[in-house]
Every structure is written in C-alpha cells, then in structure tokens.
Enzyme design. Structure first.
Site, mmCIF file in Angstrom:
data_model
loop_
_atom_site.group_PDB
_atom_site.id
_atom_site.type_symbol
_atom_site.label_atom_id
_atom_site.label_comp_id
_atom_site.label_asym_id
_atom_site.label_seq_id
_atom_site.Cartn_x
_atom_site.Cartn_y
_atom_site.Cartn_z
ATOM 1 N N ASP A 15 0.866 -1.168 0.000
ATOM 2 C CA ASP A 15 0.000 0.000 0.000
ATOM 3 C C ASP A 15 0.912 1.229 0.000
ATOM 4 O O ASP A 15 2.122 1.123 0.236
ATOM 5 C CB ASP A 15 -0.884 -0.035 1.246
ATOM 6 C CG ASP A 15 -1.733 1.206 1.401
ATOM 7 O OD1 ASP A 15 -2.411 1.580 0.431
ATOM 8 O OD2 ASP A 15 -1.683 1.805 2.485
ATOM 9 N N ASP A 17 -0.217 5.176 0.980
ATOM 10 C CA ASP A 17 -0.506 6.110 2.067
ATOM 11 C C ASP A 17 -0.646 5.363 3.391
ATOM 12 O O ASP A 17 -1.439 4.422 3.494
ATOM 13 C CB ASP A 17 -1.804 6.876 1.787
ATOM 14 C CG ASP A 17 -1.738 7.686 0.509
ATOM 15 O OD1 ASP A 17 -1.634 8.910 0.600
ATOM 16 O OD2 ASP A 17 -1.774 7.085 -0.588
ATOM 17 N N ASP A 174 -1.464 -0.861 5.931
ATOM 18 C CA ASP A 174 -1.754 -0.283 7.246
ATOM 19 C C ASP A 174 -3.237 -0.301 7.583
ATOM 20 O O ASP A 174 -3.612 0.086 8.693
ATOM 21 C CB ASP A 174 -1.266 1.162 7.293
ATOM 22 C CG ASP A 174 -2.089 2.066 6.381
ATOM 23 O OD1 ASP A 174 -2.115 1.800 5.161
ATOM 24 O OD2 ASP A 174 -2.708 3.023 6.882
#
Length: 224
Positions: A15, A17, A174
C-alpha cells in the site's frame, strides 16, 4: 507466520498512504481548501487521518458529511479536491526506514509493487518526489481497474502482470482494506501499526503479522 514462509515469497505488494508515505498533511490541506470553497471550517489533520483508505471520492464524502454539506455537492467537492491536491505534495514524506528497506528488498531479489486506492493521476509526481520513479515493477492506483481494495482484483492483476502466483506474494499495508484484499487474494498479509486505518488497531483484522517499524518488517521478510 514463520520466517521460512516469508523467504519462500518473491513478490511484495505495498500500500502507499500510511504504509510507505505519510501524506496526511497534504491530504488535510486539500480537504480544508475544498471545505473552504463551500464556506465550511477546516477539518484538520486529526479528522482527515481517520477518513483515508477508500480512495479520494470516499475521502471527500466523509469530509462533506462531517461539514454538514448535502450529498448532492459530492461530485463538485470531489472536483475541487482533485484540483487542490494536484500541487499539494510538499508535506508528504516517507516513513522512517522505508527508503533503506525497499532497497534492501530489491537487493535481496524481491520484486516490489504498489497497490493503492489513491487516484493514479497523482502517483507519478509522488513517486518522483520520493525518488522511487523506477523502483516498483508495477503500480496500480485506485482508478486503474473497475474495483479497488478491499476487492482482491487489483492484487491479482499485479500478480498476473508480473507472472507471479498469489501464493508467492505478500500484501503489506496499514488498513483493513489492505488486509482484506490480501486475504481475499489468498496472499500472506503483513501489517504496519503506524498508519491510518480509521483509528482502529490494525491487529483487529488478523493479518499474519504486525510491525511497529518498517525496518522490522523488512528484517522479518529477508531474515535467513
């Protein structure tokens, strides 16, 4: 998951961001400018941090809902946001250990890719700013395919493009969208606790392992 399982992998999908970069300051600035356009007060970093994860349209939808704007303003507000965010990347930085960690993975022979829900139009400028323009073998944005994470299709698309079986891939993220997408694609899932994830602990979504530091995650993958 044992380290030997990680060593059998060949592809690491990240991922962006909240995993590789902290983009909240710039996203919040663009959201606040968007809200100001409609005469609403700024939301600020703390609110915006909990709204990130499902792409720009959902981010703006959460912002205008918070601000009490009618949903019929969503498309107009999204256009304003896209315009404001285009040149709003000065505050975006890589998390500690990411640059060195990516280099270590590449040097150990891993193929690396990005799967993000961020619109693809912003990715070249951000990757160039980070010095990563040529680092990733495949980059998929939130509008690259008809669906985005947590749907597994973007991850499976990356595997197909790179000729790697999903069983040989690791999804690193995240948020629950990353973990759900990875699980739905039958991949190993590794999570970082410092990201956004709507204010919820990422461990609640049962990734195969959770790390507080990027360098620890990399060490886990490459350890022999």
């Amino acid at each position: 998951m044992q380290n030997s399982d990680a060593l059998a992998k060949s592809l690491i999908i990240f991922d962006l961001d909240g995993t590789l970069i902290d983009s909240v300051p710039d996203l919040a600035a663009a959201i606040d400018k968007t809200l100001a356009h409609f005469g609403r007060p700024p939301a600020g970093v703390d609110h915006v941090r909990t709204w990130i994860g499902n792409g720009s349209l959902k981010l703006v939808e959460r912002a205008i809902d918070w601000a009490g704007l009618d949903n019929d303003k969503l498309n107009d507000a999204h256009e304003v946001f896209l315009r404001e965010y285009t040149d709003c990347h000065d505050g975006t930085v890589a998390y500690d250990g990411v640059k060195e960690g990516l280099d270590r993975l590449i040097n150990r022979g891993f193929v690396i890719a990005i799967c993000t829900n961020k619109p693809s139009q912003f990715l070249p400028k951000i990757l160039q700013k980070m010095g990563w323009a040529d680092k990733f073998n495949c980059v998929v944005g939130g509008d690259s395919l008809p669906v985005k994470k947590p749907d597994p299709a973007p991850l499976l698309h990356i595997c197909e493009q790179l000729g790697v079986s999903p069983s040989q891939a690791i999804m690193v993220g995240d948020s629950k969208n990353d973990i759900l997408a990875g699980k739905n694609a039958s991949m190993t899932t590794l999570a970082l606790s410092y990201g956004y994830n709507y204010g919820e602990p990422i461990a609640n979504h049962n990734p195969d392992a959770v790390f507080d530091d990027f360098s620890d995650l990399v060490a886990f993958i490459v350890k022999d």
